[in-house]
Design an enzyme around this catalytic site. Sequence first.
Site, PDB file in Angstrom:
ATOM      1  CE  LYS A 280      -4.327   1.494   2.123  1.00 35.01           C
ATOM      2  NZ  LYS A 280      -5.320   1.222   3.176  1.00 35.01           N
ATOM      3  CD  GLU A 362     -19.807  -1.006   7.915  1.00 38.43           C
ATOM      4  OE1 GLU A 362     -18.982  -0.263   7.334  1.00 38.43           O
ATOM      5  OE2 GLU A 362     -20.111  -2.148   7.494  1.00 38.43           O
ATOM      6  NE  ARG A 390     -22.221  -1.562   3.522  1.00 38.73           N
ATOM      7  CZ  ARG A 390     -21.200  -2.193   2.950  1.00 38.73           C
ATOM      8  NH1 ARG A 390     -19.979  -1.996   3.394  1.00 38.73           N
ATOM      9  NH2 ARG A 390     -21.403  -3.020   1.956  1.00 38.73           N
TER      10      ARG A 390
END
Length: 638
Positions: A280, A362, A390
């Site tokens: 990353k 979530e 969500r």
Amino acid sequence: MGLLEKIRDYSSLKDLSPDEMEILAGELREMITSVVLKNGGHLASSLGTVELVLSLLRSFDPSRDKILFDVGHQAYAYKILTGRMDRFDTLRQWGGISGFPKRRESEYDHFDAGHSSTSLSAALGYAKARDIMGNKHHVVAVIGDASLLNGLAFEALNYTRESNTRVIYVLNDNTMSISPRVGGFATHLARLSSSSGYNWLKKAIKDSCASLPRGQALENVLGKLKDHIKTIVKPLNIFDEMDINYWGPFDGHNASELEYVFELAKRYDRPVLIHVVTVKGRGYEEAEKNPTAFHGVSPRSASTGPAPAGKTWSEAASDAVLEMAEKDDRIVCLTAAMKCGSKLDEFASRFPDRFFDVGISESHMVTMAAGMAAGGLRPVVFIYSTFLQRAMDQLVHDVCMQNLPVIFAVDRAGLVGEDGETHQGLFDIAWSRPVPNLCVTAPRDEGTLRELFETGLQSGSPMMIRFPRGRVPESVKTSGPLSGGTPGNCLSPEVVAAGEDWVLFGYGRTVDLMLRAREHARESAFLPLPTVVDLKCLKPLPVGELREMLTTHSFAIVAEDGYAEGGAGEAIAAFAESIRGEAPADVAVLGIPDIFVPQGKVCEQDEYCGLTPGNVVKIYAEHQKRAHRQAAPLEGAR
């Protein structure tokens, strides 16, 4: 002229040599870095997938094949090479290209994304559509290791075997979170599994076994033997156990290796998951050293000037909860992979045993918080408004139906700016207001934010405290609660500025809008000046105080920090109608219209939606004109 400017798009990539591919990767990273540091956006993820994108575009044709990016954080190089190079400097700007995949933006964006973990389900849908319609193209889903942890992704993985279709999953792993590299066996097994000879032999054995007595038993034995051999040469993994053939891990920055594996996958007749390992922030030293900080960055252009003074709302909320937690050891904090975004680093450091980052999960987080509350704790769920969508079912069934004391610190409520449509926090009021037992509130400044957190802690019932993106304004003084309110009750609405004839209701961010509208009226010599009221509590509505305002003013305007339909203004208008015999006030609602609001600066979005001081005054002026026209015939009759 650089190589990137000569290439222009993906169609010429196959003509490049390995050395030219490396040069092109560097130029792509330079373009991505310069634009994202200027405009803001998701930097580290896209830098880490440059070679992966190049390999995908050399192996597949996005005009025919369907390449789906999960979330879209890693798709900037894809955007540049699929016809948007000339517009890439407009990334996340008003009228520019989105920071996420958008079907209406390009024929090469095959599925809109903004929330994580949708790519596998969408890919299965695309693959089944292909099969039913008799087409032959490939379907590829690129998903990150963090997104794979979400329940939606696991539901898709669970159904992949039953789907009985060809699909290619690419797992972009930038943390080595699944398994270590196993050298040449990864390439060898991929080549073996995809070879025409292997597939022919597999089909021949299956057909022959079916025609022999007890043939199925023999086929089962051969299958078990194959599985036994696989456990010897590569580690067990969940994908093989789910009957999704697993290949990898492979070097995600070795374009030649990736292209070879993709070519094998194209010949494979079953679902396959290709595990690639990337770094990353690759190619940008600061991002490589601190990929979390450079996951999403704010604009750094010289025109932005010095950083704004004061706390952000996220910092103010986390500070308030930290102070409460110092005094009450029942308080715990939960977040779904947003520790940094919600400014919870200090809480996590101070109370590591009372801080829970559940990853991109979530729904699990909200039900876990419900269990904690049922067990005697006082959980505070830090979550962006767009992500709370969500977990709606869990909020309703697991928290509110049981009337459990969970505080929802709903960050990024309202318009959020450059992240655009998928991240606007515009729905939470409309869908939360009908939920029984839930108190919905919005602070106007840091003082009221702290008061609401303290009230939520003492309440014993669920409470939502919603606050916007950006900086906390200076303390907004008031004249105190309305005469119908309860002294000392921080949920009672307050008069921020006294006036007459018309009243402006705001909450949270729109209190400032209404104060600026009052000042606009003053500067325009537009009299009388209105009363400005901070509602603070949107559910339950303070009907006693509303009755007072609606019976002492002839006109009311409610400014919504969300959609006009289903918001607090609609409820206030309905209440006004119910007491029409005693209340003269008409009610106008100023909120987000029935649209998905595109990316841009919040001020540009406000202007687009009509949330401006001038528009507030204009609404009252038009009301006055109508009132005069209606009164004229009566005057003539007298």
